[in-house]
Design a protein around this motif. Structure first.
Motif, short mmCIF file in Angstrom:
data_model
loop_
_atom_site.label_atom_id
_atom_site.label_comp_id
_atom_site.label_asym_id
_atom_site.label_seq_id
_atom_site.Cartn_x
_atom_site.Cartn_y
_atom_site.Cartn_z
N PRO A 165 0.81 -1.22 0.00
CA PRO A 165 0.00 0.00 0.00
C PRO A 165 0.85 1.26 0.00
O PRO A 165 0.51 2.25 -0.66
CB PRO A 165 -0.81 -0.13 1.28
N ASN A 166 1.96 1.23 0.74
CA ASN A 166 2.83 2.41 0.74
C ASN A 166 3.33 2.72 -0.66
O ASN A 166 3.34 3.87 -1.09
CB ASN A 166 4.04 2.15 1.64
N HIS A 167 3.71 1.67 -1.36
CA HIS A 167 4.18 1.79 -2.71
C HIS A 167 3.07 2.33 -3.61
O HIS A 167 3.28 3.18 -4.47
CB HIS A 167 4.60 0.40 -3.19
N MET A 207 -1.31 9.72 2.08
CA MET A 207 -0.98 9.22 3.42
C MET A 207 -2.23 8.62 4.08
O MET A 207 -2.18 7.56 4.71
CB MET A 207 -0.40 10.37 4.26
N LEU A 211 -5.51 1.64 4.37
CA LEU A 211 -5.22 0.29 3.87
C LEU A 211 -4.51 -0.55 4.92
O LEU A 211 -4.79 -1.72 5.08
CB LEU A 211 -4.37 0.37 2.61
N ARG A 212 -3.59 0.09 5.64
CA ARG A 212 -2.85 -0.66 6.65
C ARG A 212 -3.79 -1.16 7.75
O ARG A 212 -3.58 -2.20 8.32
CB ARG A 212 -1.75 0.23 7.22
N MET A 216 2.83 8.97 15.11
CA MET A 216 3.40 9.58 13.91
C MET A 216 4.09 10.89 14.24
O MET A 216 5.17 11.18 13.74
CB MET A 216 2.30 9.81 12.87
N TYR A 219 6.65 13.19 12.10
CA TYR A 219 5.84 13.39 10.89
C TYR A 219 5.25 14.80 10.91
O TYR A 219 4.65 15.21 11.88
CB TYR A 219 4.71 12.36 10.81
N ARG A 220 5.46 15.53 9.82
CA ARG A 220 4.93 16.90 9.75
C ARG A 220 4.50 17.22 8.33
O ARG A 220 4.81 18.27 7.81
CB ARG A 220 5.95 17.90 10.26
#
Lengths: 278, 284
Positions: A132-134, A158, A164-165, A222, A227-228
């Motif tokens: 899913p990341n891909h 994102m 999905l994860r 995150m 994460y920003r």
């Protein structure tokens, strides 16, 4: 039953399809779906089947694994088939009681069933061979031009990747809550539609509460990992087209051309080969 | 130099009614002052509601102090501009392994932190490799996190923090949702990081067995630091611990009860080996 849904599940193995650039796979899936719905000649589906079959063979994903996704939507398939079969007006083929099957109905129903099943197999092939990341990376890259008109492309991708994860996790949780409620005497299977819908409340409420709690935890985790948003972010696996990706694009073009060719050809052929839609 | 320093830290949770009006406040952390030196293994102990997790969230600038100040490597957590440096230097591992893994593949998850920091691609891969090796999860790099056990997931989370090259790792009850073998697995990985990589570790827990290897132990109760010292010092005060509703490890309990009934044993026995040794000496 809930575990049978393969959509959004990655199948871990190494194959040339797995290694393809996600953009190729996204564009390919889109073209594949278009080809399914534009084509109206039956013989073209042989081309589609050969294409899909070879991609599946190349992907090293077991066929059984892929067909499991079909089981989950079998009901929808049958419904679409039956509706089309009985409700399409046209030349009557068979009729009994109040039901009649028309020639047009039969062909629409068969076409619909073929299209839907190929659609499911085709699109789950994409999610099975791409993390899913891909996948969202690919989508982000493909939609990047939209950033200029202030579409939050990174945020959307994102969000999708996180959704999905969490699909398998939430499914597992649904299963757990269902069993817990059944152990307390909840009945999800009997009664009419309204009663069944009502029976879902004790399932959905805890599920939503836990999903919100998870979302909260995840957001914190995150942020704790710096994460920003998308600005200034680097990629662990940046997308770069390789030779094989160009080859795949070439094959896709060839496939589309073959579909169009066979479609036109069989439209002009008489007999069994000219079985078409409508 | 102190990597973490809290000075007179207090934090109030604001309670709101259904319309969002402030109903009142609950003080979760109450005038806590403590400091942690670089390279130490520090355990913070306390039962539910003692304020230990709230305290931990201050070390990563997730929560801001109501009163007092927290410095991480000399940076005040209130400084808006330093917030990302603070989060990189004091990495945080949370309780629920499922809710902190972002990637769908182990290696992608470990790369998430460095990606956010803007580390160049090549270096991300080096960091991912070295962090996964440090927690012994390198063979699982291509796995989906859903296929791992709880202990393995937590080790991946630790690797994810490690890949950001923090000076200090804060673990907020990392073993609370694990079975005993998963717990041992995680604690072993954490200790290895502290001893081999010299990362400062702040372990928040309510399991006594996990803190016997710590350099310093802080026991929290109702938002305050109730006791602190080395594990030996803390565990020799069995009665005080019991008053705080904290159990001691079974060996310590046994040693303490033997001592109560007149056997001549030293204070604060923590391991089976120590007890055997001491008992042998008694006999001889």
């Amino acid at each position: 039953m809930l575990r049978d849904i393969t959509l959004g599940q990655y199948y871990q193995t190494d194959s040339v399809i797995h290694r393809l650039d996600p953009r190729v796979k996204l564009v390919g899936t889109l073209l594949f779906i278009i080809s399914l719905f534009v084509v109206n000649q039956f013989p073209v589906y042989l081309v589609v089947l050969v294409f899909l079959g070879s991609v599946i063979a190349l992907s090293h994903v077991p066929l059984g694994f892929m067909l499991r996704g079909m089981k989950a939507i079998a009901f929808l398939l049958i419904l679409a088939f039956v509706c089309n079969l009985f409700l399409t007006p046209g030349d009557i083929l068979v009729s009994f009681w109040k039901l009649r099957i028309t020639k047009q109905g039969l062909s629409t129903a068969v076409f619909m069933a073929i299209r839907l099943s190929l659609l499911i197999v085709g699109s789950s092939l994409m999610t099975l061979t791409t993390t899913p990341n891909h996948l969202t990376d690919g989508l982000e890259k493909l939609l990047n031009p939209l950033k200029k008109i202030r579409v939050p492309v990174h945020e959307i991708s994102m969000m999708m990747s996180i959704a999905l994860r969490f699909i398998p996790i939430l499914l597992e949780e649904t299963d757990k809550i269902m069993k817990a409620q059944m152990a307390r005497g909840a009945d999800f299977d009997t009664g009419n539609l309204i009663q069944k819908a009502k029976a879902l409340i004790p399932l959905l409420v805890p599920l939503f509460i836990s999903a919100f709690r998870r979302a909260n935890d995840l957001a914190m985790a995150m942020e704790a990992r710096c994460y920003r948003g998308g600005d200034g972010r680097t990629k662990m696996k940046p997308l770069k087209y390789e030779k094989r990706d160009f080859a795949a694009y070439g094959l896709l073009l060839f496939y589309m051309a073959a579909c169009a060719g066979v479609n036109i050809l069989s439209a002009h052929l008489p007999g069994i080969l000219s079985w078409h839609l409508g | 130099m102190d990597i973490i320093k809290a000075q007179d830290l207090s934090f109030d949770y604001i309670r709101r009614d259904e319309e969002g009006n402030v109903e009142g406040t609950t003080r979760a952390v109450n005038h806590v002052s403590l400091s942690v030196s670089q390279g130490d293994f520090v355990a913070i102990l306390g039962h539910n509601g003692s304020g230990k997790s709230t305290f931990a969230k201050h070390l990563n600038a997730i929560l801001m102090p109501t009163e007092g100040t927290v410095w991480v490597d000399g940076m005040d957590t209130r400084e808006e501009a330093k917030i990302w440096d603070i989060r990189q230097e004091a990495g945080m591992v949370f309780q629920n392994p499922d809710n902190q893994i972002i990637g769908q593949v182990v290696e992608e998850d470990v790369g998430f932190g460095p990606e956010n920091m803007g580390v160049p691609t090549k270096e991300i891969w080096e960091r991912v490799e070295e962090s996964l090796k440090a927690v012994g999860m390198y063979e699982y790099r291509k796995y989906s996190p859903n296929k791992l056990s709880g202990g393995q997931k937590q080790r991946v989370s630790i690797a994810g923090v490690l890949a950001m090259h923090p000076k200090c790792i804060v673990l907020d009850e990392p073993t609370a949702m694990l079975d005993p073998s998963g717990r041992r697995e995680v604690i072993r990985a954490v200790r290895a990081l502290n001893m081999v990589e010299h990362v400062t570790v702040i372990l928040i827990t309510h399991y006594m067995e996990e803190i016997i290897h710590a350099d310093h132990v802080f026991v929290m109760d109702v938002g305050k630091v109730a006791m602190h010292g080395t594990p030996k010092e803390v565990f020799s005060r069995v009665e005080e611990l019991k008053a705080l509703r904290l159990g001691v490890p079974e060996v310590t309990q046994l040693a303490w009860e033997l001592k109560q009934s007149g056997v001549n044993l030293p204070e604060g026995i923590l391991t089976v080996e120590e007890l055997t040794e001491a008992l042998l000496q008694c006999r001889g």
